[in-house]
Design a protein around this motif. Structure first.
Motif, mmCIF file in Angstrom:
data_model
loop_
_atom_site.group_PDB
_atom_site.id
_atom_site.type_symbol
_atom_site.label_atom_id
_atom_site.label_comp_id
_atom_site.label_asym_id
_atom_site.label_seq_id
_atom_site.Cartn_x
_atom_site.Cartn_y
_atom_site.Cartn_z
ATOM 1 N N LEU A 326 11.557 -3.981 8.140
ATOM 2 C CA LEU A 326 10.625 -3.146 7.384
ATOM 3 C C LEU A 326 10.342 -3.827 6.057
ATOM 4 C CD1 LEU A 326 12.278 -1.109 9.327
ATOM 5 C CD2 LEU A 326 11.386 0.667 7.834
ATOM 6 N N SER A 327 9.102 -3.769 5.625
ATOM 7 C CA SER A 327 8.724 -4.392 4.363
ATOM 8 C C SER A 327 7.765 -3.472 3.625
ATOM 9 C CB SER A 327 8.070 -5.756 4.596
ATOM 10 O OG SER A 327 6.898 -5.630 5.394
ATOM 11 N N CYS A 328 7.843 -3.488 2.293
ATOM 12 C CA CYS A 328 6.902 -2.702 1.495
ATOM 13 C C CYS A 328 6.273 -3.585 0.445
ATOM 14 C CB CYS A 328 7.577 -1.488 0.854
ATOM 15 S SG CYS A 328 8.640 -1.852 -0.557
ATOM 16 N N SER A 329 5.092 -3.174 -0.010
ATOM 17 C CA SER A 329 4.297 -4.041 -0.872
ATOM 18 C C SER A 329 3.501 -3.211 -1.869
ATOM 19 C CB SER A 329 3.352 -4.892 -0.008
ATOM 20 O OG SER A 329 2.353 -5.517 -0.788
ATOM 21 N N LEU A 330 3.038 -3.879 -2.902
ATOM 22 C CA LEU A 330 2.121 -3.246 -3.839
ATOM 23 C C LEU A 330 0.753 -3.000 -3.208
ATOM 24 C CD1 LEU A 330 2.929 -5.152 -7.173
ATOM 25 C CD2 LEU A 330 3.779 -2.929 -6.400
ATOM 26 N N ASP A 331 0.548 -3.461 -1.965
ATOM 27 C CA ASP A 331 -0.709 -3.170 -1.262
ATOM 28 C C ASP A 331 -0.719 -1.764 -0.659
ATOM 29 O OD1 ASP A 331 0.841 -3.264 1.033
ATOM 30 O OD2 ASP A 331 -0.023 -5.117 1.808
ATOM 31 N N LYS A 332 0.296 -0.933 -1.004
ATOM 32 C CA LYS A 332 0.389 0.483 -0.622
ATOM 33 C C LYS A 332 0.802 0.687 0.829
ATOM 34 C CE LYS A 332 -3.396 1.613 -3.820
ATOM 35 N NZ LYS A 332 -4.696 2.311 -3.974
ATOM 36 N N GLU A 354 -0.326 6.302 -0.873
ATOM 37 C CA GLU A 354 -1.425 6.380 -1.826
ATOM 38 C C GLU A 354 -1.229 5.440 -3.008
ATOM 39 O OE1 GLU A 354 -1.803 10.426 -3.000
ATOM 40 O OE2 GLU A 354 -2.457 11.126 -1.011
ATOM 41 N N ARG A 355 0.003 4.997 -3.231
ATOM 42 C CA ARG A 355 0.302 4.123 -4.357
ATOM 43 C C ARG A 355 1.120 2.930 -3.877
ATOM 44 N NH1 ARG A 355 -0.356 7.018 -9.191
ATOM 45 N NH2 ARG A 355 -0.109 4.987 -10.200
ATOM 46 N N GLY A 356 1.201 1.909 -4.741
ATOM 47 C CA GLY A 356 2.004 0.744 -4.407
ATOM 48 C C GLY A 356 3.477 1.088 -4.310
ATOM 49 N N LEU A 357 4.216 0.307 -3.517
ATOM 50 C CA LEU A 357 5.630 0.571 -3.272
ATOM 51 C C LEU A 357 6.503 -0.447 -3.999
ATOM 52 C CD1 LEU A 357 4.324 1.257 0.027
ATOM 53 C CD2 LEU A 357 6.297 2.675 -0.488
ATOM 54 N N LEU A 358 7.649 0.033 -4.489
ATOM 55 C CA LEU A 358 8.528 -0.797 -5.301
ATOM 56 C C LEU A 358 9.833 -1.173 -4.616
ATOM 57 C CD1 LEU A 358 8.166 1.148 -8.687
ATOM 58 C CD2 LEU A 358 6.878 -0.872 -7.936
#
Length: 434
Positions: A326-332, A354-358
């Motif tokens: 699993l990966s998260c990004s500022l691309d929401k 709805e917002r970027g992820l940290l």
């Protein structure tokens, strides 16, 4: 959070009470129908709209519309779209993003924590339309807040066999907290910002600028690992190696018992920007970078075997769960990756926020069910069941949460950009419904 005092008062008081009947929108309040509207005054009607006169009802019915049709055409539908329990087969992907039969309904709200409640002077009590709580969902509770850091919390570590919690910050300190009293038991000052922390057994590793500090909480051994160029943003252990994500790539060290030191092994190059997240799983190292890519490394050869380029902004966090990445990004987005027949990873599900992820953190709740905590840059943490991504609740913070760390006995820790460290505990099903 609305900061303008006059605007806040206006929203609380609502339209002029002298003309309330004319200002009411001619629409029945959805939350009133569900029996849970807490807005005062509510801009929508708390009564059913009166139907047309009898002759008009007959006319409507004559046009093919039943006069007894539902008054709630947009009510809840049966959206339990199959997809039972978790499957270990990575090619069986239709459980992602689907709620199992009988699973929890997705929570979709726009809650905000009451700013007056935070300061301890909200006079509206239960009639306040803002939250008087740091959470929603009733599945976890805040135990305590650890105050002391002045800047972003970038690392939290709980070494085995220790009764101390360690937190690092860009304020150039590591704070030591007594787990029994919650009091700060010591402060370690550094010349540079703390970019990351890691605990492995009795060892604590601290990523600094151009340096990694390592000390053993049992023996008192204090080491300095040279070699990094710039800030060390991520640390992980895999295949008996310590690996650090830096501004210039990835560095690997191996512990040498005869010299009681860490010897450099290799520099892993390929990323074109800072490496900000690392995770190890299935003899692979996964690195997320500000170049918007994830690189997959063989831990035996330390060679890159695949580059994943589906994200369109910084890859802030990577996590291994079951047979998935699993990966998260500022691309929401949160992307779920699975191996195809050739062994390469490909996206099997994309979750949109709805917002970027940290940051991401995977753990088990009090019922041993897998859950995913996702920190967003709107100062919230979303909590989801896996693999359905059904929302369990939210955690609200004063600022964006950069670190989430698992603790023992149902505990977990969060550190935010204001410098606050919080201790949380999962609630059992019986206590959360009591």
């Amino acid at each position: 959070m609305e900061m303008d005092g006059s605007k806040r008062v206006f929203h609380r008081l609502g339209p002029s009470q002298l003309d309330n009947s004319n200002n009411k929108q001619q629409k029945v309040c959805f939350h009133w129908r569900a029996g849970r509207c807490n807005r005062f005054p509510c801009p929508f009607l708390h009564r059913e709209i009166q139907g047309p006169p009898p002759h008009q009802q007959q006319h409507v019915a004559g046009n093919g519309m039943s006069s007894s049709s539902s008054k709630r055409p947009h009510g809840f539908n049966d959206d339990n779209r199959g997809g039972g329990g978790m499957r270990r087969n990575p090619n069986f992907n239709n459980t992602w993003g689907r709620t199992a039969p009988g699973g929890g309904a997705v929570v979709k709200k726009t809650e905000k924590v009451c700013n007056y409640w935070v300061k301890g002077n909200c006079t509206y009590g239960n009639t306040c339309r803002f939250l008087h709580s740091w959470t929603t969902g009733d599945c976890f509770t805040l135990l305590t807040q650890l105050e002391g850091h002045q800047k972003v919390v970038t690392g939290i570590a709980l070494p085995s066999g220790s009764d101390k919690l360690y937190s690092g910050s860009t304020d150039k300190t590591v704070r030591v907290w007594d787990c029994q009293s919650g009091q700060c038991a010591g402060v370690v000052n550094f010349d540079g910002e703390v970019g990351s922390m890691l605990s492995e057994g009795p060892w604590i590793f601290v990523g600094l600028t151009n340096l990694v500090k390592a000390w053993n909480t049992q023996t008192g051994t204090d080491l300095s690992l040279n070699g990094p160029v710039g800030q060390v943003y991520a640390l992980v252990v895999g295949n008996d190696m310590l690996l650090a994500g830096t501004e210039d790539g990835i560095l690997a060290w191996k512990y040498n018992g005869s010299t009681n030191n860490f010897d450099p092994v290799k520099a892993l190059t390929g990323h074109t920007h800072h490496v900000v997240s690392l995770v190890v799983g299935a003899n692979r190292l996964y690195s997320g970078s500000m170049d918007n890519s994830i690189r997959v490394w063989n831990l035996e050869t330390l060679e890159c075997v695949q580059v994943l380029t589906d994200h369109t902004s910084v890859v802030m966090s990577v996590l291994c769960w079951d047979q998935f990445l699993l990966s998260c990004s500022l691309d929401k987005t949160i992307k779920v990756w699975a191996a195809n027949e050739s062994g390469n990873l490909e996206v099997t599900y994309t979750h949109q926020e709805e917002r970027g992820l940290l940051a991401l953190c995977g753990m088990h709740d009090s019922e041993a069910k897998p859950v995913l905590l996702c920190s967003c840059n709107d100062n919230t943490i979303r909590v989801y069941d896996l693999p359905s991504f059904s929302e369990r609740g939210k955690i609200f913070s004063k600022d964006g949460v950069r670190r989430i760390e698992i603790g023992p006995a149902g505990l977990f820790f969060t550190g935010d950009e204001s410098g606050q460290v919080r201790v949380w505990k999962w609630l059992t099903e019986s206590s959360s419904t009591a």
